[in-house]
Each structure stands twice: as C-alpha cells, then as structure tokens.
Scaffold this active site. Structure first.
Site, PDB file in Angstrom:
ATOM      1  N   SER A 190      -8.152  -7.004 -21.670  1.00 56.72           N
ATOM      2  CA  SER A 190      -8.321  -8.389 -22.126  1.00 56.72           C
ATOM      3  C   SER A 190      -7.302  -9.344 -21.516  1.00 56.72           C
ATOM      4  O   SER A 190      -7.581 -10.534 -21.356  1.00 56.72           O
ATOM      5  CB  SER A 190      -8.255  -8.471 -23.660  1.00 56.72           C
ATOM      6  OG  SER A 190      -7.102  -7.829 -24.144  1.00 56.72           O
ATOM      7  N   HIS A 199      -2.700 -12.260 -24.058  1.00 58.97           N
ATOM      8  CA  HIS A 199      -3.875 -13.045 -23.690  1.00 58.97           C
ATOM      9  C   HIS A 199      -3.468 -14.387 -23.076  1.00 58.97           C
ATOM     10  O   HIS A 199      -4.035 -14.812 -22.061  1.00 58.97           O
ATOM     11  CB  HIS A 199      -4.753 -13.279 -24.919  1.00 58.97           C
ATOM     12  CG  HIS A 199      -5.425 -12.036 -25.404  1.00 58.97           C
ATOM     13  ND1 HIS A 199      -6.233 -11.991 -26.529  1.00 58.97           N
ATOM     14  CD2 HIS A 199      -5.415 -10.757 -24.913  1.00 58.97           C
ATOM     15  CE1 HIS A 199      -6.688 -10.775 -26.702  1.00 58.97           C
ATOM     16  NE2 HIS A 199      -6.192 -10.003 -25.741  1.00 58.97           N
TER      17      HIS A 199
END
Length: 231
Positions: A134, A186
């Site tokens: 991610s 992220h």
C-alpha cells in the site's frame, strides 16, 4: 558503433513482437506475481510468520541490527488474504494504467521508490510493525495527481486525477478510522509518488521544467534525511 546500435534498436522497435510486448503491462503483472508468490510460499512452507518477522518494517530492528533491507521487503509482504486481495486489485487496476502512461522502467521506478519512501516514513513516525504494497500503491495515486497538476488543461487527465483524489480522500479517511493501518507509510508513499515523476520524466515528449525536476529531487532528499535523522 553507437550508430549501428541505434539502428538495430530502431529495427527491433518496429517489429510486431516488440510492439506487442511493449504494450503489455508486464511490470505490473510481474510485481503482482511476486507479491502473490511470497504470500503463497509462506503458507505452503508454513513460514508466513518468519517472512513477516524477517521482512516487515519494524524500527527497533533497523536501528539496533542495521536491517536496512526492511525499507524494501515490506512492499512484497502481506499479513492476510484480505490484505493481499485489496492491494493486489489496486496494484493491477492502477498499475496497468500508469505503466501505459509512463512506460515500463519509469513506472517501476515510481512504484519502488514510493514504496521505499513510504517505509522510510513508517520508520520515522510509526512504532509498530508494518508491511504491504500500500505504500507503493499510494505512490501510484500520487503519480496520477502529478499528471493532473502537469496536464491540468487536459479535460480527460484532470477528471482522472480528480477521481483518484476522491479515492485518496476516502482511503485516508479509512486510515484515520483504523488504528492498525500505518498512515505515515501511506503519506510517505503518496509524497514520493507525486514527486518522483517530475524527476524521472514522462515518455510522451513532454519535458519537465528543470526547476520542477530539481525542486522535486531536493524535496525527496530532504524528506529522506529528516525521516532517517529521527533515530
């Protein structure tokens, strides 16, 4: 000699086989295969926990034992079937589009550098272990935002960028509501994904202004130094 090599390369480019291979998003597919292989290998060999322990991002092990490979290996390690399913779908859906736009090598650079910078941010600001693609996927979203900024006069690109901006807001909102998700990783991947395309450029003939290229590179370097100096 160089002229002959250029002619040979030009001849190869004109073949049907080359065009077919070049049109295939093989980098996205290879990354997906590698991620799935690592996960299935862990299950079949009953070594999933060892793979996670040996490759996930965990700051104390990096600082105490100089395990610097943990800036790379977490990209290919996933913690559950749901985790790899969501990241795999996102990688394939976003990756095949970006690979067509940036080309294979530039796409690979964006993916890997975003993932590494995401793990650098996780190293700096997270106290728990983390893993998953991610960080790199958020970088791919950042690359779409870069396209929106660069080609804001293009209606199609602008709408595509706005769609990914909406997706980004939803993901960050979900991250904020989920304490187990590494938000810092992220965000780090997102920042790198937005900046790296300015550095590597676009294959479409568009030349990134040198000022933007240097500024993007400088911000990336400063970002990495700040994060690594938190030790």
């Amino acid at each position: 000699m160089i002229k002959k090599l250029k002619e040979l390369y030009s001849n190869v480019q004109s073949t049907r086989f080359y065009r077919r291979i070049d049109a295939t998003p093989y980098i996205s597919e290879m990354l997906l295969v590698l991620i799935v292989f690592v996960y299935i290998f862990g299950i079949l060999t009953n070594s999933s926990n060892a793979i996670i322990d040996g490759g996930a991002m965990y700051r104390p092990l990096v600082t105490m034992y100089n395990q610097w490979w943990r800036f790379i290996t977490p990209i290919f390690i996933h913690l559950s079937i749901f985790h790899i399913l969501m990241n795999g779908i996102s990688l394939y859906y976003i990756g095949i589009q970006l690979e067509k736009i940036f080309g294979h090598l530039r796409f690979f650079a964006i993916f890997m550098i975003s993932g590494i910078f995401g793990n650098i941010a996780s190293f700096a600001f997270s106290t728990t272990a983390s893993a998953g693609a991610s960080t790199a996927i958020f970088g791919l979203i950042g690359a779409f935002l870069m396209l929106g900024e660069t080609f804001h006069d293009n209606m199609y690109v602008r709408r595509m960028s706005q769609s990914f901006l909406f997706l980004l807001v939803l993901n960050i909102g979900f991250d904020l509501l989920s304490p187990d998700i590494d938000l810092s990783g992220h965000i780090g991947g997102l920042i790198a994904g937005f900046l790296v395309p300015y550095v590597v450029g676009l294959p479409s003939g568009y030349k990134v202004p040198m000022v933007k290229r240097l500024m993007a590179l400088l911000v990336l370097i400063i970002f990495a130094i700040i994060c690594l100096k938190t030790v």
